[in-house]
Design a protein around this motif. Structure first.
Motif, mmCIF file in Angstrom:
data_model
loop_
_atom_site.group_PDB
_atom_site.id
_atom_site.type_symbol
_atom_site.label_atom_id
_atom_site.label_comp_id
_atom_site.label_asym_id
_atom_site.label_seq_id
_atom_site.Cartn_x
_atom_site.Cartn_y
_atom_site.Cartn_z
ATOM 1 N N ILE A 122 48.629 59.648 36.374
ATOM 2 C CA ILE A 122 47.617 58.795 35.746
ATOM 3 C C ILE A 122 48.025 57.323 35.828
ATOM 4 C CG2 ILE A 122 46.827 60.644 34.234
ATOM 5 C CD1 ILE A 122 48.313 59.331 31.927
ATOM 6 N N LEU A 123 49.336 57.064 35.881
ATOM 7 C CA LEU A 123 49.797 55.683 36.057
ATOM 8 C C LEU A 123 49.405 55.164 37.429
ATOM 9 C CD1 LEU A 123 51.384 53.214 35.118
ATOM 10 C CD2 LEU A 123 53.477 54.330 35.919
ATOM 11 N N LEU A 124 49.581 55.979 38.456
ATOM 12 C CA LEU A 124 49.170 55.582 39.805
ATOM 13 C C LEU A 124 47.673 55.336 39.865
ATOM 14 C CD1 LEU A 124 49.729 55.154 42.828
ATOM 15 C CD2 LEU A 124 49.503 57.635 43.130
ATOM 16 N N GLY A 125 46.891 56.231 39.276
ATOM 17 C CA GLY A 125 45.439 56.050 39.259
ATOM 18 C C GLY A 125 45.027 54.805 38.498
ATOM 19 N N SER A 126 45.692 54.531 37.385
ATOM 20 C CA SER A 126 45.384 53.348 36.585
ATOM 21 C C SER A 126 45.706 52.066 37.343
ATOM 22 C CB SER A 126 46.168 53.399 35.274
ATOM 23 O OG SER A 126 45.871 52.299 34.454
ATOM 24 N N VAL A 127 46.802 52.080 38.094
ATOM 25 C CA VAL A 127 47.178 50.910 38.894
ATOM 26 C C VAL A 127 46.146 50.652 39.985
ATOM 27 C CG1 VAL A 127 48.852 50.060 40.585
ATOM 28 C CG2 VAL A 127 49.651 51.031 38.428
ATOM 29 N N ILE A 128 45.754 51.698 40.690
ATOM 30 C CA ILE A 128 44.766 51.543 41.774
ATOM 31 C C ILE A 128 43.433 51.051 41.215
ATOM 32 C CG2 ILE A 128 43.413 52.782 43.507
ATOM 33 C CD1 ILE A 128 45.836 54.579 43.937
ATOM 34 N N PHE A 129 43.001 51.651 40.109
ATOM 35 C CA PHE A 129 41.705 51.285 39.537
ATOM 36 C C PHE A 129 41.732 49.907 38.885
ATOM 37 C CE2 PHE A 129 38.021 51.994 36.610
ATOM 38 C CZ PHE A 129 37.087 52.273 37.595
ATOM 39 N N GLY A 130 42.931 49.433 38.507
ATOM 40 C CA GLY A 130 43.023 48.135 37.844
ATOM 41 C C GLY A 130 43.290 46.963 38.761
ATOM 42 N N LEU A 131 43.417 47.222 40.066
ATOM 43 C CA LEU A 131 43.731 46.148 41.018
ATOM 44 C C LEU A 131 42.818 44.927 40.897
ATOM 45 C CD1 LEU A 131 44.699 47.946 44.370
ATOM 46 C CD2 LEU A 131 46.072 46.289 43.091
ATOM 47 N N PRO A 132 41.503 45.087 40.929
ATOM 48 C CA PRO A 132 40.656 43.883 40.900
ATOM 49 C C PRO A 132 40.779 43.085 39.611
ATOM 50 C CG PRO A 132 39.326 45.868 40.676
ATOM 51 C CD PRO A 132 40.704 46.313 41.060
ATOM 52 N N PHE A 133 41.130 43.749 38.515
ATOM 53 C CA PHE A 133 41.233 43.040 37.240
ATOM 54 C C PHE A 133 42.476 42.157 37.177
ATOM 55 C CE2 PHE A 133 38.674 46.772 36.566
ATOM 56 C CZ PHE A 133 37.608 46.288 35.822
ATOM 57 N N MET A 134 43.462 42.439 38.001
ATOM 58 C CA MET A 134 44.639 41.585 38.090
ATOM 59 C C MET A 134 44.479 40.546 39.194
ATOM 60 S SD MET A 134 47.677 40.735 37.001
ATOM 61 C CE MET A 134 48.317 42.087 35.997
ATOM 62 N N ILE A 135 43.942 40.965 40.324
ATOM 63 C CA ILE A 135 43.897 40.085 41.487
ATOM 64 C C ILE A 135 42.849 38.985 41.333
ATOM 65 C CG2 ILE A 135 43.413 39.973 43.971
ATOM 66 C CD1 ILE A 135 44.536 42.795 44.197
ATOM 67 N N GLN A 136 41.672 39.321 40.821
ATOM 68 C CA GLN A 136 40.570 38.363 40.791
ATOM 69 C C GLN A 136 40.888 37.095 40.006
ATOM 70 O OE1 GLN A 136 37.933 37.975 42.467
ATOM 71 N NE2 GLN A 136 37.113 36.243 41.286
ATOM 72 N N PRO A 137 41.432 37.171 38.769
ATOM 73 C CA PRO A 137 41.753 35.919 38.051
ATOM 74 C C PRO A 137 42.805 35.079 38.761
ATOM 75 C CG PRO A 137 41.691 37.782 36.533
ATOM 76 C CD PRO A 137 41.660 38.358 37.917
ATOM 77 N N ILE A 138 43.800 35.744 39.368
ATOM 78 C CA ILE A 138 44.833 34.989 40.086
ATOM 79 C C ILE A 138 44.239 34.312 41.312
ATOM 80 C CG2 ILE A 138 46.982 35.203 41.394
ATOM 81 C CD1 ILE A 138 47.791 37.443 39.490
ATOM 82 N N LYS A 139 43.420 35.043 42.049
ATOM 83 C CA LYS A 139 42.759 34.461 43.215
ATOM 84 C C LYS A 139 41.862 33.286 42.808
ATOM 85 C CE LYS A 139 39.143 35.371 46.573
ATOM 86 N NZ LYS A 139 38.017 36.255 46.900
ATOM 87 N N ALA A 140 41.101 33.469 41.732
ATOM 88 C CA ALA A 140 40.217 32.396 41.260
ATOM 89 C C ALA A 140 41.017 31.183 40.808
ATOM 90 C CB ALA A 140 39.347 32.915 40.113
ATOM 91 N N GLY A 141 42.160 31.430 40.150
ATOM 92 C CA GLY A 141 42.997 30.317 39.719
ATOM 93 C C GLY A 141 43.555 29.531 40.895
ATOM 94 N N LEU A 142 44.013 30.235 41.923
ATOM 95 C CA LEU A 142 44.526 29.558 43.115
ATOM 96 C C LEU A 142 43.429 28.765 43.820
ATOM 97 C CD1 LEU A 142 46.789 32.397 44.583
ATOM 98 C CD2 LEU A 142 47.555 30.280 43.519
ATOM 99 N N SER A 143 42.234 29.353 43.892
ATOM 100 C CA SER A 143 41.124 28.689 44.584
ATOM 101 C C SER A 143 40.651 27.444 43.836
ATOM 102 C CB SER A 143 39.954 29.662 44.754
ATOM 103 O OG SER A 143 40.341 30.783 45.525
#
Length: 222
Positions: free
Chosen positions: A90-111
């Protein structure tokens, strides 16, 4: 049972956030620098969890991780690891499903950073990795904090993927979101309310913090 379930829920969310943080930084940096079709395809794969029903992703992860699946069979035969109906699964599934919630704010901040920061670093002979970690990331600390809080909140409330991969095993994969459904089916509304109210309170506080940071950050930039 209540305390054990809540401890497992928050442990899952915390570990998901910790694992996703370096992944989000690396992939956010890649999306910031990269161009072309490869980046677009990877972005589509990362954002898929936002549009797919959680049970769809959970179903295919269940097939891949099961002892009869290629990946699950490989792990079981060579490493003795069984991911289905386990906390690790379930940890692996949670990590995969949570990818956009971590990546999007960081990407937006860099942009959102002015381009002269990157250009000045390159002019001084610094590479992309140095520029990312020593120049850009220190200027988007609020975005990184928002990404961490957002991924934690999402992991706390995740149901579909966790249920498909982990089932409802007490002390192993029984998290609060699954427990609520289980207690409602048994007409145990007081305990279901206890789980639901706890998740509501925690999510409210963390979301308030995230929005406050976002508002404060935007005010400082304007």
């Amino acid at each position: 049972m209540f305390l054990e379930t809540m401890q497992l829920t928050f442990l899952l969310a915390f570990l998901t956030m910790i694992i996703l943080l370096p992944i989000g930084i690396v992939m956010g940096g890649y999306f910031y620098y990269a161009r072309g079709l490869g980046r677009l395809i990877l972005e589509v794969l990362v954002w898929l969890p936002l549009v797919l029903p959680p049970t769809v992703l959970g179903f295919y992860l269940l097939l891949a991780l099961s002892p009869t699946g290629f990946f699950g069979k490989f792990l079981l035969e060579y490493f003795g690891i069984k991911l289905v109906f386990s906390f690790e699964g379930i940890l692996l599934g949670s990590v995969i499903f949570g990818l956009p919630f971590m990546i999007q704010p960081i990407k937006a901040g860099l942009s959102s950073l002015p381009s002269y920061l990157t250009e000045a670093s390159f002019t001084l002979g610094r590479g992309k990795v140095y520029t990312l970690f020593r120049v850009l990331l220190p200027n988007i600390k609020p975005s990184i904090l928002i990404a961490c809080v957002g991924s934690f909140i999402h992991a706390v409330g995740e149901f579909g993927v966790v249920m498909m991969i982990g089932g409802n095993i007490e002390g192993v994969s029984r998290v609060a979101s699954v427990a609520i459904v289980d207690e409602v089916e048994m007409l145990n509304y007081p305990l279901a309310h206890q789980y639901a109210l706890t998740l509501f309170a925690v999510s409210f506080v963390l979301l308030f913090v995230m929005l406050y940071i976002n508002k404060r950050f935007l005010n400082d930039r304007t």
